[in-house]
Write a protein that holds these residues in place. Structure first.
Motif, PDB file in Angstrom:
ATOM      1  N   UNK A  37       0.825  -1.208   0.000  1.00 43.65           N
ATOM      2  CA  UNK A  37       0.000   0.000   0.000  1.00 43.65           C
ATOM      3  C   UNK A  37       0.860   1.259   0.000  1.00 43.65           C
ATOM      4  N   UNK A  38       2.104   1.135   0.490  1.00 43.45           N
ATOM      5  CA  UNK A  38       2.986   2.303   0.500  1.00 43.45           C
ATOM      6  C   UNK A  38       3.266   2.794  -0.911  1.00 43.45           C
ATOM      7  N   UNK A  39       3.289   1.888  -1.898  1.00 43.73           N
ATOM      8  CA  UNK A  39       3.545   2.292  -3.279  1.00 43.73           C
ATOM      9  C   UNK A  39       2.422   3.201  -3.781  1.00 43.73           C
ATOM     10  N   UNK A  40       1.179   2.798  -3.539  1.00 39.91           N
ATOM     11  CA  UNK A  40       0.049   3.608  -3.976  1.00 39.91           C
ATOM     12  C   UNK A  40      -0.059   4.915  -3.220  1.00 39.91           C
ATOM     13  N   UNK A  41       0.130   4.854  -1.893  1.00 42.43           N
ATOM     14  CA  UNK A  41       0.055   6.056  -1.071  1.00 42.43           C
ATOM     15  C   UNK A  41       1.128   7.053  -1.489  1.00 42.43           C
ATOM     16  N   UNK A  42       2.289   6.523  -1.857  1.00 39.69           N
ATOM     17  CA  UNK A  42       3.397   7.376  -2.282  1.00 39.69           C
ATOM     18  C   UNK A  42       3.002   8.233  -3.484  1.00 39.69           C
ATOM     19  N   UNK A 105      -5.692   2.323 -10.134  1.00 42.22           N
ATOM     20  CA  UNK A 105      -5.872   2.308 -11.596  1.00 42.22           C
ATOM     21  C   UNK A 105      -6.338   3.676 -12.089  1.00 42.22           C
ATOM     22  N   UNK A 106      -7.352   4.251 -11.436  1.00 46.92           N
ATOM     23  CA  UNK A 106      -7.879   5.542 -11.863  1.00 46.92           C
ATOM     24  C   UNK A 106      -6.873   6.666 -11.700  1.00 46.92           C
ATOM     25  N   UNK A 191       5.159   9.742 -14.832  1.00 47.07           N
ATOM     26  CA  UNK A 191       5.865   8.787 -13.980  1.00 47.07           C
ATOM     27  C   UNK A 191       4.909   7.947 -13.136  1.00 47.07           C
ATOM     28  N   UNK A 192       3.697   8.457 -12.906  1.00 46.00           N
ATOM     29  CA  UNK A 192       2.734   7.706 -12.098  1.00 46.00           C
ATOM     30  C   UNK A 192       2.191   6.476 -12.811  1.00 46.00           C
ATOM     31  N   UNK A 193       2.307   6.426 -14.125  1.00 41.96           N
ATOM     32  CA  UNK A 193       1.751   5.287 -14.867  1.00 41.96           C
ATOM     33  C   UNK A 193       2.493   3.991 -14.535  1.00 41.96           C
ATOM     34  N   UNK A 194       3.829   3.916 -14.692  1.00 41.42           N
ATOM     35  CA  UNK A 194       4.508   2.664 -14.309  1.00 41.42           C
ATOM     36  C   UNK A 194       4.420   2.370 -12.810  1.00 41.42           C
ATOM     37  N   UNK A 195       4.430   3.421 -11.986  1.00 46.27           N
ATOM     38  CA  UNK A 195       4.298   3.199 -10.544  1.00 46.27           C
ATOM     39  C   UNK A 195       2.927   2.604 -10.231  1.00 46.27           C
ATOM     40  N   UNK A 201      -0.056  -4.619  -9.435  1.00 51.04           N
ATOM     41  CA  UNK A 201       0.491  -5.978  -9.444  1.00 51.04           C
ATOM     42  C   UNK A 201       0.750  -6.472  -8.022  1.00 51.04           C
ATOM     43  N   UNK A 202       1.357  -5.621  -7.199  1.00 49.60           N
ATOM     44  CA  UNK A 202       1.609  -6.011  -5.814  1.00 49.60           C
ATOM     45  C   UNK A 202       0.306  -6.221  -5.055  1.00 49.60           C
ATOM     46  N   UNK A 203      -0.646  -5.329  -5.274  1.00 54.33           N
ATOM     47  CA  UNK A 203      -1.920  -5.435  -4.573  1.00 54.33           C
ATOM     48  C   UNK A 203      -2.666  -6.705  -4.890  1.00 54.33           C
ATOM     49  N   UNK A 204      -2.646  -7.126  -6.146  1.00 51.45           N
ATOM     50  CA  UNK A 204      -3.355  -8.341  -6.551  1.00 51.45           C
ATOM     51  C   UNK A 204      -2.774  -9.585  -5.881  1.00 51.45           C
TER      52      UNK A 204
END
Length: 536
Positions: A37-42, A105-106, A191-195, A201-204
């Motif tokens: 979740x840290x990746x998304x929050x970042x 995703x959004x 840059x947010x697209x590849x992140x 992927x990690x979340x799934x």
């Protein structure tokens, strides 16, 4: 209720958080959940400030006015603030894992669309969408942590979570500077697209859904509408007041509409069966204090940072990369301070760390009010480092106070409250301190211009000059002699610094008030509620 031990079962039938089921493998592991979740929050935290460095480039490339530049920031904050609590309710109702993944995703898609935009209206529109999707993932991330960690390790997890938010928030200008200078302002969003792809992927593979047995089953549509209207009218009034005038009837019409909407919202919430925000939450003085602290901290931090980037680039003449690097002490102290704050709060409780943090923040903002056009890097770094050291315990401690004092079935709403408080504070900080800056520049520019014996300006030209001065840009005519250009630049910098100094003094006062609020906080009484969901 029996445990769910496979990923498929976890997806189809989320288990109640009261079931003490140990994690097996990757799915649902607490520390891996935190990493995921840290990746998304970042992404969301980064975009709150990374755009600050890109603002001058966007302004120049798209011909934006000062007000339009503010909307690139305020549109994002406003969308987050309006929708965070509703998004938290969605997570409580449908599961935090699904809500988080949709948000990622959004958010990534909206970021890519901003990079492809070639007009300010499009940039602002997609920034609003970015904020709406960011609102989905932020409280969901906190809800996942609350359900995954046992009580004795929740503070440390929140400390690391706060470190990610703090480091991303403070590190935005550095990354933004590198991208703007060496690539383009569009790359700040691309840059947010590849992140985002990595976060999905990690979340799934890692995230496990958790829902409380008594989670809400309906939505408070009228409550959502009233709260959204209240916050929108308030921030809109604050942003437009410098243009309309603080004494203008239109300004006060929007303020009155905001107050009325808040009153109607509170009245409705006390009657509806499943309210958007159960008013009983605020019977907890500690939780209420935590929410107020987040607002006050964000007003001082976000509002002050908005002007610092213009100060570094337009007054000191730094490149975007150099200006970002000059904020490195702020970033570094937040990275170091957040986990330490989590450990300290676990041992001593939140009051002393919170009060001490806001006291350091007040000292830092006062120090920043004394900056001058020729201030050296060493003194700037001192105040930036002190600010980072002060902010770290507040981000961590206020989060623990809010989330830990809310029941588990409202963890999404509590996470939404925490983030909404921060985003509202950021938006209010930019708006209020922007108004202070504009007012000070308007009152000082004409006199400073006359004292320098520069050619007099018409009222229309003076207004245009003031708009440039508000962002530290000298309104030098194309064919002005070098001596005149130097005088105009000197007047511009002196006037800008007086405005920025006044804004930082207001932020200092806000931080001092927050010191006293901090003493109302106490350790969360419901932190154990999610402790049994997953064992480490």
């Amino acid at each position: 209720m029996t445990s769910q031990t496979t990923a498929d079962k976890a997806d189809k039938a989320p288990e109640p958080v009261s079931a003490p089921t140990p994690a097996k493998g990757l799915r649902g592991h607490p520390w891996l959940t935190l990493f995921s979740v840290a990746i998304g929050v970042m992404m969301v935290a980064l975009d709150g400030t990374i755009v600050a460095i890109a603002n001058p480039a966007i302004q120049a490339d798209l011909g934006a006015t000062f007000a339009e530049v503010q909307w690139i920031t305020n549109g994002y904050f406003l969308a987050l603030a309006v929708s965070l609590i509703t998004a938290g309710k969605l997570g409580d109702r449908f599961g935090h894992r699904q809500t988080y993944l949709i948000g990622v995703v959004g958010f990534a898609a909206a970021s890519g669309a901003i990079g492809l935009s070639d007009t300010i209206p499009l940039v602002v529109t997609f920034r609003v969408l970015q904020g709406l999707f960011g609102a989905l993932l932020m409280p969901a991330a906190l809800g996942l942590l609350r359900a995954s960690f046992p009580a004795e390790k929740l503070n440390m997890a929140i400390g690391i979570w706060g470190m990610v938010i703090g480091a991303s928030t403070a590190g935005g200008p550095i990354l933004g500077g590198l991208l703007v200078e060496h690539v383009s302002w569009q790359s700040v969003f691309f840059i947010n697209v590849p992140v985002g792809v990595l976060a999905v992927a990690l979340g799934l593979f890692i995230l496990r859904d958790h829902r409380a047995e008594n989670a809400p089953r309906s939505f408070d549509i009228l409550g959502i509408a009233l709260l959204s209207a209240a916050m929108f009218c308030l921030v809109w009034a604050l942003i437009k007041a410098p243009e309309w005038g603080w004494g203008d009837g239109l300004t006060w019409t929007f303020i009155a509409a905001s107050v009325l909407s808040f009153v109607l919202f509170a009245a409705w919430e006390s009657k509806v069966k499943e309210p958007l925000i159960p008013l009983g939450l605020f019977r907890s003085v500690a939780l209420s204090a935590g929410v107020v602290l987040m607002v006050l901290m964000a007003i001082a931090f976000m509002g002050g940072l908005f002007f610092v980037t213009f100060y570094l680039q337009n007054v000191h003449g730094m490149s975007p990369v150099d200006s970002g690097l000059h904020l490195l002490p702020l970033t570094g102290m937040m990275i170091v301070g957040s986990p330490l704050a989590g450990a300290m709060i676990t041992k001593t409780g939140p009051r002393i760390p919170l009060a001490g943090g806001m006291l350091l923040t007040a000292a830092a903002m006062y120090g920043m009010s004394t900056l001058e056009a020729g201030t050296g890097s060493g003194l700037m770094s001192l105040w930036f480092a002190l600010l980072g050291l002060g902010l770290a315990p507040v981000m961590v401690g206020a989060t623990e106070v809010i989330v830990g004092n809310a029941p588990m079935e409202l963890s999404g709403v509590a996470g939404g409250l925490q983030q909404a408080a921060m985003q509202i504070g950021g938006s209010l900080g930019t708006a209020v301190l922007g108004a202070v800056m504009a007012s000070k520049v308007d009152s000082d520019l004409a006199d400073n211009w006359a004292k320098a014996k520069l050619p007099p300006l018409s009222p229309a030209d003076l207004d245009k000059a003031a708009e440039a001065v508000q962002v530290g840009i000298a309104p030098v005519p194309p064919k002005a002699p070098p001596s005149v250009a130097d005088q105009i630049t000197s007047v511009t910098h002196d006037t800008f610094m007086s405005g920025m100094g006044m804004a930082c003094l207001v932020a200092t006062g806000v931080a001092v008030v927050a010191v006293f609020v901090a003493f109302l906080a106490k350790r969360g009484t419901n932190a154990e509620a999610g402790a049994g969901a997953v064992h480490i």
